[in-house]
Scaffold this motif. Structure first.
Motif, PDB file in Angstrom:
ATOM      1  N   ALA A 143     -18.483  10.737  -0.721  1.00  0.00           N
ATOM      2  CA  ALA A 143     -17.554  10.290  -2.299  1.00  0.00           C
ATOM      3  C   ALA A 143     -16.161  10.674  -2.059  1.00  0.00           C
ATOM      4  CB  ALA A 143     -17.792  11.322  -3.309  1.00  0.00           C
ATOM      5  N   ALA A 175     -11.439   4.507   5.746  1.00  0.00           N
ATOM      6  CA  ALA A 175     -12.772   5.541   4.892  1.00  0.00           C
ATOM      7  C   ALA A 175     -12.650   6.625   5.778  1.00  0.00           C
ATOM      8  CB  ALA A 175     -13.405   4.589   4.233  1.00  0.00           C
ATOM      9  N   THR A 223      -5.742   4.332  -2.183  1.00  0.00           N
ATOM     10  CA  THR A 223      -4.745   3.373  -0.939  1.00  0.00           C
ATOM     11  C   THR A 223      -4.028   1.935  -1.689  1.00  0.00           C
ATOM     12  OG1 THR A 223      -6.552   2.164   0.615  1.00  0.00           O
ATOM     13  CG2 THR A 223      -5.555   4.077   1.150  1.00  0.00           C
ATOM     14  N   LEU A 224      -5.615   1.371  -2.760  1.00  0.00           N
ATOM     15  CA  LEU A 224      -5.232   0.043  -3.057  1.00  0.00           C
ATOM     16  C   LEU A 224      -4.489   0.373  -4.882  1.00  0.00           C
ATOM     17  CD1 LEU A 224      -8.602  -0.946  -3.806  1.00  0.00           C
ATOM     18  CD2 LEU A 224      -7.069  -1.870  -1.968  1.00  0.00           C
ATOM     19  N   LEU A 227     -16.676  -0.673  -1.773  1.00  0.00           N
ATOM     20  CA  LEU A 227     -17.007   1.482  -1.906  1.00  0.00           C
ATOM     21  C   LEU A 227     -16.770   2.229  -2.864  1.00  0.00           C
ATOM     22  CD1 LEU A 227     -18.678   2.904   0.394  1.00  0.00           C
ATOM     23  CD2 LEU A 227     -15.587   3.726   0.516  1.00  0.00           C
ATOM     24  N   ALA A 245     -12.751  -1.698  -0.316  1.00  0.00           N
ATOM     25  CA  ALA A 245     -12.113  -0.751  -0.753  1.00  0.00           C
ATOM     26  C   ALA A 245     -12.592  -0.636  -1.887  1.00  0.00           C
ATOM     27  CB  ALA A 245     -10.651  -0.581  -0.997  1.00  0.00           C
ATOM     28  N   LEU A 262     -19.689   3.850  -6.181  1.00  0.00           N
ATOM     29  CA  LEU A 262     -19.520   5.872  -6.702  1.00  0.00           C
ATOM     30  C   LEU A 262     -19.416   5.515  -8.713  1.00  0.00           C
ATOM     31  CD1 LEU A 262     -16.131   7.357  -5.243  1.00  0.00           C
ATOM     32  CD2 LEU A 262     -18.423   7.690  -4.363  1.00  0.00           C
ATOM     33  N   ALA A 316     -14.141  10.221   0.688  1.00  0.00           N
ATOM     34  CA  ALA A 316     -13.890   9.217   1.969  1.00  0.00           C
ATOM     35  C   ALA A 316     -13.372   7.724   0.734  1.00  0.00           C
ATOM     36  CB  ALA A 316     -15.247   8.130   2.516  1.00  0.00           C
ATOM     37  N   ALA A 317     -14.649   7.360   0.069  1.00  0.00           N
ATOM     38  CA  ALA A 317     -14.469   6.571  -0.512  1.00  0.00           C
ATOM     39  C   ALA A 317     -13.438   5.874  -2.262  1.00  0.00           C
ATOM     40  CB  ALA A 317     -15.661   6.245  -1.514  1.00  0.00           C
ATOM     41  N   TYR A 344      -9.662  -6.031   2.838  1.00  0.00           N
ATOM     42  CA  TYR A 344      -9.274  -4.583   3.164  1.00  0.00           C
ATOM     43  C   TYR A 344      -9.779  -4.533   2.002  1.00  0.00           C
ATOM     44  CZ  TYR A 344      -7.241  -0.731   3.286  1.00  0.00           C
ATOM     45  OH  TYR A 344      -7.167   1.392   2.825  1.00  0.00           O
ATOM     46  N   ARG A 368     -10.711   7.846  -1.515  1.00  0.00           N
ATOM     47  CA  ARG A 368      -9.099   7.991  -0.479  1.00  0.00           C
ATOM     48  C   ARG A 368      -9.076   6.190  -0.369  1.00  0.00           C
ATOM     49  NH1 ARG A 368     -10.576  11.688   3.793  1.00  0.00           N
ATOM     50  NH2 ARG A 368     -12.035  10.263   4.967  1.00  0.00           N
ATOM     51  N   LEU A 369     -10.190   6.025  -0.153  1.00  0.00           N
ATOM     52  CA  LEU A 369      -9.999   4.150   0.461  1.00  0.00           C
ATOM     53  C   LEU A 369      -9.592   3.377  -1.146  1.00  0.00           C
ATOM     54  CD1 LEU A 369      -9.955   2.436   2.438  1.00  0.00           C
ATOM     55  CD2 LEU A 369     -12.603   1.345   1.738  1.00  0.00           C
ATOM     56  N   ALA A 370     -10.061   4.110  -1.930  1.00  0.00           N
ATOM     57  CA  ALA A 370      -9.332   3.603  -2.728  1.00  0.00           C
ATOM     58  C   ALA A 370      -8.034   3.851  -3.351  1.00  0.00           C
ATOM     59  CB  ALA A 370     -10.724   4.056  -5.009  1.00  0.00           C
ATOM     60  N   MET A 377       0.527  -1.311   0.059  1.00  0.00           N
ATOM     61  CA  MET A 377      -0.048  -0.018   0.015  1.00  0.00           C
ATOM     62  C   MET A 377       1.156   1.426  -0.069  1.00  0.00           C
ATOM     63  SD  MET A 377      -2.378   1.350   2.565  1.00  0.00           S
ATOM     64  CE  MET A 377      -4.076  -0.487   3.066  1.00  0.00           C
TER      65      MET A 377
END
Lengths: 379, 379
Positions: free
Chosen positions: B367, A240, B376-377, A373, A370, A377, B369-370, A366, B372-374, A1
Motif C-alpha cells: 500500500a 514504486a 508522483t503523478l 497500481l 501508476a 487500493l 508503494a502504491a 508510466y 508513493r507511486l501515485a 513530476m
C-alpha cells in the motif's frame, strides 16, 4: 513530476538516457528527460564538438556526461605504452580471433594493422586523459557527471562541486553502493545484471530495494534504477520500490537517431530477452551484449579464456571494427558475427522510433502504470 | 483488493506463497494470501495427512498444491528401475562427491547405503506417481493446482476443470508462456532468473512485461510475477507492470514456521543477494541456491560436469541429506557444505518472523508503494 530530483536538475520526468549519440542526448533532454553523453571513447576535440552541438540544440535544457575513471589513479599498467600492452597479448588469442573471423569468410590479412580498431581510448580511463576530457566538459553547462567505475577521485569530485555539478556513480552491488554513499556521490545508478555493458550478477528487482535499504541513512542521495528498463511501466515499477528515477541505455540503441549500425539495429529489433549473453569476450570484464557468432566463438570448448582488461579490448576492438565495416557492405559472415552491448530489455525493443517518441511513450506508460497500481487500493 | 483474480479465488491479497511446509501454507491463506503446498516430495500418504491438517486449519480459506509433471508422459527413462538409473552414475562423480565431503571432515563410509537420500520421489514426476498424488489432492478442497514443469498433461487439465480447480504453470521464457496460454492454463507464474530453484536466464523486470505483451490476446489468463520478490514494494512493482499478483517462495524459508534447517536458515538470514549461485549441482538442471562449499565444489577447475537430471539427484540427495544431519549436530564441515534452494531475494530476508507477520508486512509495504507511486503523478 513533483520530486526533489526533478527540482534539483530542472527536469520534468526523471528518465535518464545514456547514449553515445549526441542527437539522442539532446532529444531526450528536449522532451523533458535528461540526456547523458557517454564520452569515454571521445577525444578532447570530438567532445568539444559534440558538447557545443548539444548546447546549440537543447535550448538551455540540462544534460550530463558519463566517463570511466578509476577511483584510484594508481594505474596498474604503470607507464606501459600501447606497444607494451600489445606485447602482452598471447599469440594464441590473436590466432583464435583470426580463425573465428576466417571461419565466417573474413580475410584477416590486415587485421592487426594499426588503425583497425579506431581511436584507442584506454588513455581516457587514466588520470591525464580523463582530466583533458573533464576540462572540456566543465567548460560547458553540464549538470551531471556520472562515473561508470564507481566514485570518481576526490580531485574530480571537488571540481564538480565547485561548479555545482552533481556527481553520479554506477554500482552493481550493495557493498559498493554503501561505499559510494559514504564518499558523497549525489546520484547512485543501481544497475541489475540484466543491464547491457558492464554488469554484476544481481537483478534490478532485488538490487534496487537492497541498496535503498542499505543506504537509508544517507538522506540526500538519489537512486536511479538501471538494468532492463525500456518502458514506462518498468520505470514505474522501480519508483514504486523507492527509486527516484530510471537510468536507461539499451532502449536508445534502436531509435532513429542512434549511432547503432544497421545490421546490429536489425538484430536488436528481432531479438528476444534470451538473445543476450554476459561475456568477457569484449572488454575482459563481464559485459552483457547481443549473442552472435562472435560471442559464441568465445564460449565454445576450444575457445581460450578471454584476457583481462585492457588486453581483451586490444584484440576485440580491431576485430569488431572490421566486422562492423564488412557487415555494412552486406558481408554475411560479418553480419553473423556483428554484436554490440545491450541488456535483456532488447526483448522489449521491437520498433524503431524517434528518441522523442520513446520519451513520450515512457511518460504515458508510466502514468498508466501508476494509475493501475493506485486502482488496486480502491475498496 | 478489488481484482478479478482475488474474486475468482476468494482471497483478499494476491500474494501466493509456495512452501513445502503446511504451517506456512495455512498461515498465509489465513492471513488473506494464498498458500500453495509444494508436494512433489510427498508420498500419497503424507500428502493426505498434510492436506487434512491444512483443511482443519484454514477455516475454509482457499489454498493450492504444486507438483512437477512433464506435459508429455513419454518418460525418457522408459521402464528404468531405480537400480538401472543408479548404474548410470559414473564412478568419477561418486568419487567427487565422496571426496568433497571428506575434505570437510565427513566420514563417507555409508554415503551410498540405501535410505541415505530419504524418500526417492522421482516416481512423482511420472504419470503413475503423479496420478496417485492428484487422487489425494482432488479429494480435498484445493482451489489451484500449479505445475512447475509447464502445462500439465490434458488428462490432468480435464480433471482439474471438472472440479472447478484453476490450473497454473510456471514459465521462465516468453516462448513457453505463449504455448502455455494456448494450452489454456488459467494462471501463468512468470519466474525470473533471480528465483530460487529451477530458473531461466531472463530477469523478472524484463520477463514480466515481455510475457504480458506476448499473451495480451489471451484475456482470461492471470499472470503472477515470480523471482526475487520478498517485499510488498516489489509485489507492487510487478503489479505496476501489469501482473495480477506475486508468487513467492524464498521469503517463507526464514519464517518461524519453515521446515528450513537451523544451519541453512542462519546462513540465509546473513546472506546478501550475491550469495546465491545458479548451478546444476543439485538436480542436473540449473537451480538457484545458496552458495556453499558444496556448490563451490562443483564449480572448481577439477570438478566434473554435473550429470543430467535425474542422475545428479541420485548423488546429491544422499550427500545433502547427510550434510544436513551432521550440520544439525554441530559438525562444522557439514555446516560449510549445507545449502538449499533460494533466490537472490535472500539479500532482503534479514529477520525471522512468523508467516502471518510476513503477509501483513507485504500488505502494508504494498500500500505504501502504491501510494508513493501515485504521489508522483500529483502536479
Amino acid at each position: 513530476m513533483k520530486s526533489a530530483l526533478c527540482r534539483k536538475l530542472g527536469i520534468e520526468f526523471p528518465l535518464f538516457a545514456f547514449s553515445h549519440c549526441r542527437d539522442v542526448v539532446a532529444a531526450v533532454s528536449n522532451a523533458g528527460g535528461f540526456g547523458v553523453l557517454g564520452a569515454v571513447a571521445h577525444t578532447a576535440e570530438s567532445l568539444e564538438i559534440d558538447l557545443k552541438w548539444i548546447d546549440e540544440h537543447v535550448n538551455g535544457k540540462p544534460y550530463g556526461i558519463d566517463l570511466l575513471i578509476p577511483n584510484k589513479m594508481e594505474d596498474k599498467e604503470g607507464g606501459l605504452t600501447a606497444a607494451d600492452l600489445e606485447a602482452r597479448v598471447p599469440p594464441e588469442h590473436r590466432r583464435h580471433v583470426a580463425s573465428l573471423l576466417a571461419q565466417h569468410g573474413i580475410d584477416t590479412a590486415d587485421l592487426w594493422s594499426a588503425g583497425q580498431g579506431g581511436h584507442d581510448y584506454t588513455d581516457n580511463m587514466r588520470e591525464g586523459g580523463a582530466a583533458r576530457l573533464l576540462d572540456v566538459a566543465f567548460s560547458h553547462p553540464i549538470r551531471l557527471f556520472v562515473n561508470a567505475l564507481g566514485v570518481p577521485p576526490p580531485s574530480i569530485m571537488k571540481r564538480a562541486r565547485d561548479k555545482d555539478i552533481l556527481v553520479g556513480a554506477l554500482t552493481g552491488a550493495k557493498e559498493h553502493a554503501v561505499k559510494h554513499a559514504k564518499a558523497g556521490v549525489d546520484i547512485l545508478v543501481v544497475a541489475g545484471t540484466e543491464a547491457g555493458g558492464h554488469c554484476g550478477e544481481v537483478s534490478t528487482m532485488v538490487l534496487v530495494p537492497e541498496v535503498l535499504q542499505a543506504i537509508e541513512d544517507y538522506k540526500d542521495i538519489h537512486v536511479l534504477a538501471a538494468g532492463g528498463i525500456a518502458t514506462g511501466r518498468q520505470m514505474a515499477a522501480c519508483m514504486a520500490m523507492g527509486a527516484d528515477g530510471a537510468w536507461t541505455a539499451s532502449v536508445w540503441l534502436t531509435t532513429a537517431e542512434a549511432e547503432t549500425t544497421p545490421t546490429v539495429k536489425k538484430k536488436m529489433l528481432a531479438a528476444t530477452s534470451r538473445d543476450t549473453v554476459r561475456s568477457r569476450s569484449r572488454t575482459g570484464k563481464p559485459t552483457r551484449q547481443l549473442k552472435s557468432a562472435w560471442t559464441d566463438g568465445w564460449h565454445g570448448e576450444s575457445a581460450p579464456d578471454p584476457l583481462p582488461m585492457p588486453l581483451q579490448g586490444l584484440i576485440s576492438r580491431p576485430a569488431l571494427a572490421k566486422i562492423d565495416k564488412l557487415a555494412a557492405s552486406g558481408h554475411e559472415g560479418a553480419q553473423r558475427l556483428a554484436t554490440y552491448y545491450v541488456g535483456q530489455a532488447v526483448g522489449l525493443m521491437n520498433t524503431e522510433q524517434s528518441a522523442r517518441s520513446v520519451v513520450y511513450d515512457f511518460m504515458k506508460d508510466y502514468a498508466d502504470a501508476a494509475q493501475r497500481l493506485a486502482g488496486t487500493l480502491e475498496t
